[in-house]
Design a protein around this motif. Structure first.
Motif, mmCIF file in Angstrom:
data_model
loop_
_atom_site.group_PDB
_atom_site.id
_atom_site.type_symbol
_atom_site.label_atom_id
_atom_site.label_comp_id
_atom_site.label_asym_id
_atom_site.label_seq_id
_atom_site.Cartn_x
_atom_site.Cartn_y
_atom_site.Cartn_z
ATOM 1 N N ALA A 153 0.842 -1.202 0.000
ATOM 2 C CA ALA A 153 0.000 0.000 0.000
ATOM 3 C C ALA A 153 0.875 1.249 0.000
ATOM 4 O O ALA A 153 0.605 2.211 -0.738
ATOM 5 C CB ALA A 153 -0.935 -0.009 1.208
ATOM 6 N N ALA A 154 1.929 1.238 0.811
ATOM 7 C CA ALA A 154 2.852 2.373 0.849
ATOM 8 C C ALA A 154 3.578 2.530 -0.484
ATOM 9 O O ALA A 154 3.739 3.642 -0.998
ATOM 10 C CB ALA A 154 3.854 2.190 1.992
ATOM 11 N N ALA A 155 4.004 1.410 -1.065
ATOM 12 C CA ALA A 155 4.737 1.458 -2.334
ATOM 13 C C ALA A 155 3.878 2.044 -3.448
ATOM 14 O O ALA A 155 4.329 2.910 -4.211
ATOM 15 C CB ALA A 155 5.217 0.055 -2.709
ATOM 16 N N LEU A 156 2.635 1.585 -3.557
ATOM 17 C CA LEU A 156 1.749 2.091 -4.602
ATOM 18 C C LEU A 156 1.396 3.558 -4.373
ATOM 19 O O LEU A 156 1.322 4.353 -5.319
ATOM 20 C CB LEU A 156 0.471 1.255 -4.652
ATOM 21 N N ASN A 157 1.175 3.923 -3.124
ATOM 22 C CA ASN A 157 0.882 5.312 -2.803
ATOM 23 C C ASN A 157 2.006 6.231 -3.240
ATOM 24 O O ASN A 157 1.785 7.311 -3.795
ATOM 25 C CB ASN A 157 0.613 5.447 -1.303
ATOM 26 N N LYS A 158 3.251 5.811 -3.017
ATOM 27 C CA LYS A 158 4.406 6.631 -3.393
ATOM 28 C C LYS A 158 4.542 6.755 -4.903
ATOM 29 O O LYS A 158 5.243 7.635 -5.393
ATOM 30 C CB LYS A 158 5.681 6.063 -2.769
ATOM 31 N N GLN A 159 3.865 5.862 -5.653
ATOM 32 C CA GLN A 159 3.849 5.950 -7.112
ATOM 33 C C GLN A 159 2.711 6.838 -7.616
ATOM 34 O O GLN A 159 2.498 6.960 -8.819
ATOM 35 C CB GLN A 159 3.709 4.556 -7.716
ATOM 36 N N GLY A 160 1.985 7.436 -6.690
ATOM 37 C CA GLY A 160 0.890 8.317 -7.074
ATOM 38 C C GLY A 160 -0.437 7.620 -7.273
ATOM 39 O O GLY A 160 -1.398 8.233 -7.762
ATOM 40 N N GLN A 161 -0.543 6.358 -6.873
ATOM 41 C CA GLN A 161 -1.784 5.611 -7.036
ATOM 42 C C GLN A 161 -2.758 5.918 -5.890
ATOM 43 O O GLN A 161 -2.351 6.258 -4.783
ATOM 44 C CB GLN A 161 -1.492 4.108 -7.065
ATOM 45 N N LYS A 162 -4.038 5.786 -6.194
ATOM 46 C CA LYS A 162 -5.066 5.902 -5.166
ATOM 47 C C LYS A 162 -5.263 4.521 -4.546
ATOM 48 O O LYS A 162 -5.722 3.598 -5.227
ATOM 49 C CB LYS A 162 -6.366 6.411 -5.769
ATOM 50 N N VAL A 163 -4.920 4.384 -3.286
ATOM 51 C CA VAL A 163 -4.890 3.076 -2.637
ATOM 52 C C VAL A 163 -5.930 3.023 -1.525
ATOM 53 O O VAL A 163 -6.028 3.930 -0.696
ATOM 54 C CB VAL A 163 -3.497 2.773 -2.052
ATOM 55 N N VAL A 183 -3.607 1.624 15.577
ATOM 56 C CA VAL A 183 -4.577 2.672 15.251
ATOM 57 C C VAL A 183 -3.847 3.936 14.780
ATOM 58 O O VAL A 183 -4.298 4.624 13.852
ATOM 59 C CB VAL A 183 -5.489 2.970 16.456
ATOM 60 N N PHE A 184 -2.721 4.241 15.416
ATOM 61 C CA PHE A 184 -1.904 5.367 14.951
ATOM 62 C C PHE A 184 -1.497 5.174 13.496
ATOM 63 O O PHE A 184 -1.524 6.122 12.700
ATOM 64 C CB PHE A 184 -0.651 5.503 15.830
ATOM 65 N N LEU A 185 -1.110 3.940 13.131
ATOM 66 C CA LEU A 185 -0.708 3.671 11.749
ATOM 67 C C LEU A 185 -1.860 3.896 10.774
ATOM 68 O O LEU A 185 -1.641 4.359 9.646
ATOM 69 C CB LEU A 185 -0.177 2.245 11.615
ATOM 70 N N ASN A 186 -3.085 3.574 11.192
ATOM 71 C CA ASN A 186 -4.232 3.878 10.328
ATOM 72 C C ASN A 186 -4.247 5.352 9.950
ATOM 73 O O ASN A 186 -4.371 5.723 8.778
ATOM 74 C CB ASN A 186 -5.552 3.552 11.052
ATOM 75 N N ASP A 187 -4.137 6.202 10.970
ATOM 76 C CA ASP A 187 -4.180 7.650 10.733
ATOM 77 C C ASP A 187 -2.942 8.124 9.972
ATOM 78 O O ASP A 187 -3.034 9.028 9.131
ATOM 79 C CB ASP A 187 -4.308 8.398 12.065
ATOM 80 N N TYR A 188 -1.813 7.521 10.271
ATOM 81 C CA TYR A 188 -0.570 7.869 9.573
ATOM 82 C C TYR A 188 -0.696 7.579 8.075
ATOM 83 O O TYR A 188 -0.325 8.407 7.236
ATOM 84 C CB TYR A 188 0.577 7.077 10.197
ATOM 85 N N TYR A 189 -1.249 6.426 7.735
ATOM 86 C CA TYR A 189 -1.461 6.073 6.330
ATOM 87 C C TYR A 189 -2.489 7.005 5.683
ATOM 88 O O TYR A 189 -2.345 7.393 4.523
ATOM 89 C CB TYR A 189 -1.908 4.615 6.202
ATOM 90 N N ARG A 190 -3.519 7.351 6.432
ATOM 91 C CA ARG A 190 -4.522 8.277 5.881
ATOM 92 C C ARG A 190 -3.900 9.639 5.565
ATOM 93 O O ARG A 190 -4.216 10.254 4.546
ATOM 94 C CB ARG A 190 -5.676 8.426 6.871
ATOM 95 N N GLU A 191 -3.013 10.096 6.449
ATOM 96 C CA GLU A 191 -2.330 11.367 6.191
ATOM 97 C C GLU A 191 -1.492 11.311 4.926
ATOM 98 O O GLU A 191 -1.296 12.328 4.248
ATOM 99 C CB GLU A 191 -1.454 11.736 7.391
#
Length: 398
Positions: A153-163, A183-191
């Motif tokens: 999910a992080a890799a695709l996001n960094k490529q500009g994909q909507k994940v 739960v913190f990671l949920n919010d971190y990924y959302r950011e």
């Protein structure tokens, strides 16, 4: 029938580490390696990490050229006849061995009735497929919030994909992380721009034209929803490839059972890597480990024991993960039934998480705190009893 002194079934990191060690102990003995993949050995972790950050494919290849290996690609072994020391491939060809290594790893758990094109991310072939899909589409669903799910999910996001991530648990990697950190990671990924649908269970995946329709429901409210995506990646764990060993009459459990020398119930057949069920001396417990460090080290010991003087596998492996700008190294039993103590230098950014059973540290996570693994190994090996108050500041930054 071709005759080999050594045969390795499995062309991953474990198999390549074994081949290298065999050659260091026996430069002349004939050696063959069989793999179901169209590629020879390669480093697997970069598939969800550095390859997406611009690292070249060639940099992950583990060439077998210098080890004089007969490498059989796209070739699945179907049978082991331990009584006559032969293996049989999918074409019915037989090969004789003196020593055999099962480095068969694991296979991704499949999502029921999923359509063709859903990616169970594990191989270089999967990477190429997802890369191609990412060039053509922009909306991706990642099912699962564990190691593979969080990293891809992080890799695709960094490529500009909507994940979009969908998983039923409370948070990312919550099967072993403390709930507040997950739960913190949920919010971190959302950011970072990832849509995180925690507490949701995927019920079905279907193909509508070139798109994938994912139906899911909230595990609390029962509310059902659906969304369409250009691609779907499923990362919900693996199961060890034990069928070949089981049919050969070898002892199996949650993996292929091996002794301290990585020998199976047949002393001329060894098993190592993801598929091996073995005792980790530092923990005094039998378990199966699916990470890179163990794959490399157990493969090397198995290869050594096949070709040289026998030595015990008493290594204590660690594992790691990268999650955007966060990362960690961990070892031992990360069991959430244990007492968990979080010692944060900076909350959720840098610190240590200890997993205690009756006061003994059984597992450790060094969260953005590097160079502590050897210290952690020693602490767990010592088996001392601690109070939570003893652990505040125990693993400092220095």
């Amino acid at each position: 029938m071709k005759n080999y002194k050594y045969i390795i079934i499995g062309g991953g990191m474990t198999g390549s580490a074994a081949a290298k060690e065999i050659r260091e102990n026996d430069p002349e003995g004939t050696l063959a390696m069989f793999t179901k993949e169209p590629f020879g050995p390669y480093n697997r972790p970069p598939l969800s990490k550095s390859l997406w950050d611009g690292k070249d494919i060639e940099s992950i290849v583990r060439s077998m050229d210098e080890f004089n290996v007969d490498l059989y690609l796209n070739n699945e072994i179907k049978e082991i006849s331990s009584e006559i020391k032969t293996i049989t491939d999918e074409k019915g060809e037989q090969y004789k061995y003196e020593k055999l290594l099962l480095a068969t790893g694991g296979s991704p758990i499949q999502f029921p009735h999923a359509p063709e094109g859903v990616i169970y991310y594990r191989t270089l072939e999967d990477y190429h497929m997802l890369r191609e899909m990412a060039e053509e589409g922009s909306r991706f669903c990642v099912i699962g919030g564990g190691f593979i799910g969080s990293e891809i999910a992080a890799a695709l996001n960094k490529q500009g994909q909507k994940v979009t991530m969908i998983f039923p648990e409370i948070g990312i990697s919550s099967s072993f992380l403390p709930d507040d950190l997950a739960v913190f990671l949920n919010d971190y990924y959302r950011e970072k721009g990832v849509k995180v649908l925690d507490g949701n269970l995927v019920e079905s995946i279907s193909k509508v034209g070139v798109e994938y329709l994912v139906n899911y429901k909230n595990v609390t409210s029962g509310q059902a929803r659906e969304e369409t995506f250009d691609g779907v990646i499923v990362g919900i764990g693996i199961k060890p490839n034990i069928q070949l060993a089981q049919e050969a009459g070898l002892d199996v459990a949650d993996g292929i059972v091996v002794n301290e020398y990585l020998q199976t119930s047949d002393p001329d057949i060894f098993a190592a890597g993801d598929v091996a069920f073995l005792k980790i001396e530092a923990l005094g417990k039998k378990m199966r480990i699916e990470h890179e460090d163990h794959a490399n080290m157990s493969g090397a010991v198995a290869g050594h024991n096949m070709a040289g003087e026998m030595k015990k596998y008493d290594y204590f492996p660690f594992f790691y993960s990268d999650l955007f700008d966060l990362g960690y190294e961990a070892l031992g039993e990360l069991n959430k039934d244990f007492e968990i103590f979080e010692d944060w230098i900076q909350p959720f950014i840098r610190g240590t998480i200890s997993y205690l059973d009756k006061g003994q540290i059984r597992g450790l996570i060094f969260w953005n705190l590097w160079g502590k693994v050897d210290q952690g190994r020693e602490i767990i090996r010592q088996g001392k009893t601690y109070q939570k108050t003893d652990l505040a500041g125990f693993f400092s930054e220095d």
